[in-house]
Motif scaffolding. Structure first.
Motif, PDB file in Angstrom:
ATOM      1  N   MET A   1     -22.982   2.374 -15.223  1.00  0.00           N
ATOM      2  CA  MET A   1     -22.770   2.344 -13.801  1.00  0.00           C
ATOM      3  C   MET A   1     -21.266   2.312 -13.522  1.00  0.00           C
ATOM      4  O   MET A   1     -20.537   1.507 -14.059  1.00  0.00           O
ATOM      5  N   THR A   2     -20.827   3.182 -12.680  1.00  0.00           N
ATOM      6  CA  THR A   2     -19.419   3.275 -12.340  1.00  0.00           C
ATOM      7  C   THR A   2     -19.131   2.415 -11.114  1.00  0.00           C
ATOM      8  O   THR A   2     -19.843   2.481 -10.122  1.00  0.00           O
ATOM      9  N   GLN A   3     -18.086   1.616 -11.243  1.00  0.00           N
ATOM     10  CA  GLN A   3     -17.670   0.791 -10.120  1.00  0.00           C
ATOM     11  C   GLN A   3     -16.450   1.428  -9.462  1.00  0.00           C
ATOM     12  O   GLN A   3     -15.593   1.983 -10.140  1.00  0.00           O
ATOM     13  N   THR A   4     -16.409   1.347  -8.177  1.00  0.00           N
ATOM     14  CA  THR A   4     -15.236   1.852  -7.463  1.00  0.00           C
ATOM     15  C   THR A   4     -14.486   0.692  -6.845  1.00  0.00           C
ATOM     16  O   THR A   4     -15.081  -0.318  -6.468  1.00  0.00           O
ATOM     17  N   PHE A   5     -13.188   0.865  -6.780  1.00  0.00           N
ATOM     18  CA  PHE A   5     -12.341  -0.165  -6.198  1.00  0.00           C
ATOM     19  C   PHE A   5     -12.154   0.136  -4.716  1.00  0.00           C
ATOM     20  O   PHE A   5     -11.794   1.245  -4.333  1.00  0.00           O
ATOM     21  N   THR A   6     -12.405  -0.843  -3.890  1.00  0.00           N
ATOM     22  CA  THR A   6     -12.181  -0.717  -2.454  1.00  0.00           C
ATOM     23  C   THR A   6     -11.116  -1.722  -2.062  1.00  0.00           C
ATOM     24  O   THR A   6     -11.316  -2.930  -2.232  1.00  0.00           O
ATOM     25  N   PRO A   7      -9.973  -1.225  -1.574  1.00  0.00           N
ATOM     26  CA  PRO A   7      -8.915  -2.163  -1.192  1.00  0.00           C
ATOM     27  C   PRO A   7      -9.383  -3.100  -0.083  1.00  0.00           C
ATOM     28  O   PRO A   7     -10.133  -2.699   0.799  1.00  0.00           O
ATOM     29  N   THR A   8      -8.919  -4.323  -0.153  1.00  0.00           N
ATOM     30  CA  THR A   8      -9.321  -5.315   0.848  1.00  0.00           C
ATOM     31  C   THR A   8      -8.258  -5.518   1.921  1.00  0.00           C
ATOM     32  O   THR A   8      -8.463  -6.267   2.851  1.00  0.00           O
ATOM     33  N   ARG A   9      -7.128  -4.858   1.753  1.00  0.00           N
ATOM     34  CA  ARG A   9      -6.090  -4.974   2.780  1.00  0.00           C
ATOM     35  C   ARG A   9      -5.392  -3.632   2.947  1.00  0.00           C
ATOM     36  O   ARG A   9      -5.399  -2.798   2.067  1.00  0.00           O
ATOM     37  N   ILE A  10      -4.791  -3.460   4.094  1.00  0.00           N
ATOM     38  CA  ILE A  10      -4.043  -2.243   4.386  1.00  0.00           C
ATOM     39  C   ILE A  10      -2.610  -2.470   3.937  1.00  0.00           C
ATOM     40  O   ILE A  10      -2.014  -3.507   4.268  1.00  0.00           O
ATOM     41  N   PRO A  11      -2.043  -1.540   3.182  1.00  0.00           N
ATOM     42  CA  PRO A  11      -0.658  -1.740   2.742  1.00  0.00           C
ATOM     43  C   PRO A  11       0.280  -1.751   3.943  1.00  0.00           C
ATOM     44  O   PRO A  11       0.040  -1.062   4.938  1.00  0.00           O
ATOM     45  N   PRO A  12       1.344  -2.541   3.852  1.00  0.00           N
ATOM     46  CA  PRO A  12       2.287  -2.601   4.976  1.00  0.00           C
ATOM     47  C   PRO A  12       3.027  -1.271   5.126  1.00  0.00           C
ATOM     48  O   PRO A  12       3.182  -0.519   4.178  1.00  0.00           O
ATOM     49  N   ALA A  13       3.495  -1.020   6.336  1.00  0.00           N
ATOM     50  CA  ALA A  13       4.282   0.182   6.584  1.00  0.00           C
ATOM     51  C   ALA A  13       5.597   0.089   5.811  1.00  0.00           C
ATOM     52  O   ALA A  13       6.121  -1.005   5.590  1.00  0.00           O
ATOM     53  N   LEU A  14       6.105   1.214   5.406  1.00  0.00           N
ATOM     54  CA  LEU A  14       7.397   1.235   4.729  1.00  0.00           C
ATOM     55  C   LEU A  14       8.486   0.854   5.722  1.00  0.00           C
ATOM     56  O   LEU A  14       8.383   1.144   6.916  1.00  0.00           O
ATOM     57  N   PRO A  15       9.564   0.201   5.251  1.00  0.00           N
ATOM     58  CA  PRO A  15      10.636  -0.217   6.157  1.00  0.00           C
ATOM     59  C   PRO A  15      11.173   0.963   6.972  1.00  0.00           C
ATOM     60  O   PRO A  15      11.444   2.031   6.426  1.00  0.00           O
ATOM     61  N   GLY A  16      11.315   0.758   8.264  1.00  0.00           N
ATOM     62  CA  GLY A  16      11.869   1.765   9.153  1.00  0.00           C
ATOM     63  C   GLY A  16      10.857   2.712   9.759  1.00  0.00           C
ATOM     64  O   GLY A  16      11.113   3.322  10.784  1.00  0.00           O
ATOM     65  N   THR A  17       9.681   2.840   9.157  1.00  0.00           N
ATOM     66  CA  THR A  17       8.715   3.825   9.642  1.00  0.00           C
ATOM     67  C   THR A  17       8.123   3.443  10.990  1.00  0.00           C
ATOM     68  O   THR A  17       7.873   4.317  11.821  1.00  0.00           O
ATOM     69  N   SER A  18       7.914   2.162  11.219  1.00  0.00           N
ATOM     70  CA  SER A  18       7.310   1.753  12.492  1.00  0.00           C
ATOM     71  C   SER A  18       8.246   2.055  13.668  1.00  0.00           C
ATOM     72  O   SER A  18       7.784   2.414  14.749  1.00  0.00           O
ATOM     73  N   LEU A  19       9.562   1.942  13.461  1.00  0.00           N
ATOM     74  CA  LEU A  19      10.509   2.245  14.528  1.00  0.00           C
ATOM     75  C   LEU A  19      10.524   3.730  14.870  1.00  0.00           C
ATOM     76  O   LEU A  19      10.919   4.110  15.967  1.00  0.00           O
ATOM     77  N   LEU A  20      10.100   4.560  13.924  1.00  0.00           N
ATOM     78  CA  LEU A  20      10.074   6.008  14.147  1.00  0.00           C
ATOM     79  C   LEU A  20       8.697   6.507  14.558  1.00  0.00           C
ATOM     80  O   LEU A  20       8.525   7.694  14.820  1.00  0.00           O
ATOM     81  N   GLY A  21       7.727   5.613  14.595  1.00  0.00           N
ATOM     82  CA  GLY A  21       6.373   6.011  14.957  1.00  0.00           C
ATOM     83  C   GLY A  21       5.640   6.715  13.834  1.00  0.00           C
ATOM     84  O   GLY A  21       4.675   7.435  14.075  1.00  0.00           O
ATOM     85  N   LEU A  22       6.089   6.516  12.596  1.00  0.00           N
ATOM     86  CA  LEU A  22       5.432   7.126  11.442  1.00  0.00           C
ATOM     87  C   LEU A  22       4.392   6.173  10.872  1.00  0.00           C
ATOM     88  O   LEU A  22       4.599   4.965  10.856  1.00  0.00           O
ATOM     89  N   LYS A  23       3.296   6.708  10.398  1.00  0.00           N
ATOM     90  CA  LYS A  23       2.235   5.886   9.820  1.00  0.00           C
ATOM     91  C   LYS A  23       2.275   5.901   8.295  1.00  0.00           C
ATOM     92  O   LYS A  23       1.298   5.583   7.645  1.00  0.00           O
ATOM     93  N   ALA A  24       3.397   6.278   7.705  1.00  0.00           N
ATOM     94  CA  ALA A  24       3.522   6.395   6.256  1.00  0.00           C
ATOM     95  C   ALA A  24       3.376   5.032   5.580  1.00  0.00           C
ATOM     96  O   ALA A  24       4.060   4.082   5.942  1.00  0.00           O
ATOM     97  N   THR A  25       2.484   4.951   4.612  1.00  0.00           N
ATOM     98  CA  THR A  25       2.311   3.720   3.847  1.00  0.00           C
ATOM     99  C   THR A  25       2.705   3.928   2.390  1.00  0.00           C
ATOM    100  O   THR A  25       2.619   3.016   1.584  1.00  0.00           O
ATOM    101  N   ASN A  26       3.124   5.154   2.055  1.00  0.00           N
ATOM    102  CA  ASN A  26       3.607   5.410   0.702  1.00  0.00           C
ATOM    103  C   ASN A  26       4.765   6.399   0.777  1.00  0.00           C
ATOM    104  O   ASN A  26       4.981   7.066   1.788  1.00  0.00           O
ATOM    105  N   LEU A  27       5.507   6.472  -0.309  1.00  0.00           N
ATOM    106  CA  LEU A  27       6.703   7.306  -0.311  1.00  0.00           C
ATOM    107  C   LEU A  27       6.392   8.797  -0.187  1.00  0.00           C
ATOM    108  O   LEU A  27       7.177   9.549   0.378  1.00  0.00           O
ATOM    109  N   LEU A  28       5.243   9.215  -0.681  1.00  0.00           N
ATOM    110  CA  LEU A  28       4.861  10.623  -0.569  1.00  0.00           C
ATOM    111  C   LEU A  28       4.684  11.003   0.902  1.00  0.00           C
ATOM    112  O   LEU A  28       5.218  12.020   1.359  1.00  0.00           O
ATOM    113  N   ASP A  29       3.956  10.181   1.654  1.00  0.00           N
ATOM    114  CA  ASP A  29       3.756  10.440   3.088  1.00  0.00           C
ATOM    115  C   ASP A  29       5.091  10.429   3.833  1.00  0.00           C
ATOM    116  O   ASP A  29       5.346  11.273   4.687  1.00  0.00           O
TER     117      ASP A  29
END
Length: 134
Positions: A1-29
């Motif tokens: 049986m394969t188990q999947t991982f489900t995150p229990t929290r939302i990662p915080p926004a990257l510094p500066g992104t909230s001031l720009l209205g970006l929803k990026a939570t990782n460097l790729l985004d």
């Protein structure tokens, strides 16, 4: 049986992104959003938030007024270089706000010439690179 991982929290926004209205939570985004170019309205919104005029904000970004208005009239996104510098401005602003724990105190500190910095403002220091004029 394969188990999947489900995150229990939302990662915080990257510094500066909230001031720009970006929803990026990782460097790729974040990289994709900046590379695609931020909107000219973001410049005005961030400048107003910090308490800078449009001319002062454009000066910090190393962007001429005519180029900025050309982007705006054409409905085009800013270049990747200018968008990168806009992100850095937001990141520095957010870091100062966290340090001072008060938005107005942080903004005043960033805009006030300091003897320690050769009577220049923290925003004007060379470690805050300016975008090439386009």
């Amino acid at each position: 049986m394969t188990q999947t991982f489900t995150p229990t929290r939302i990662p915080p926004a990257l510094p500066g992104t909230s001031l720009l209205g970006l929803k990026a939570t990782n460097l790729l985004d974040l990289g994709e959003a900046v590379h695609a170019g931020l909107t000219p309205a973001t410049v005005e919104r961030l400048g107003k938030y910090i308490g800078l005029s449009l001319a002062e904000t454009l000066s910090l970004l190393g962007l001429s007024s005519s180029t900025y208005h050309s982007y705006r009239r054409a409905g085009r996104a800013l270049s990747a270089d200018v968008s990168t510098h806009l992100y850095h401005l937001a990141r520095v602003t957010e870091a100062a706000e966290r340090y001072f724990e008060h938005k107005d105190a942080a903004h005043a500190w960033l805009q006030t010439p300091r003897a320690t910095f050769g009577h220049r403002t923290p925003f004007s220091l060379p470690f805050f690179p300016k975008a090439p004029s386009t």
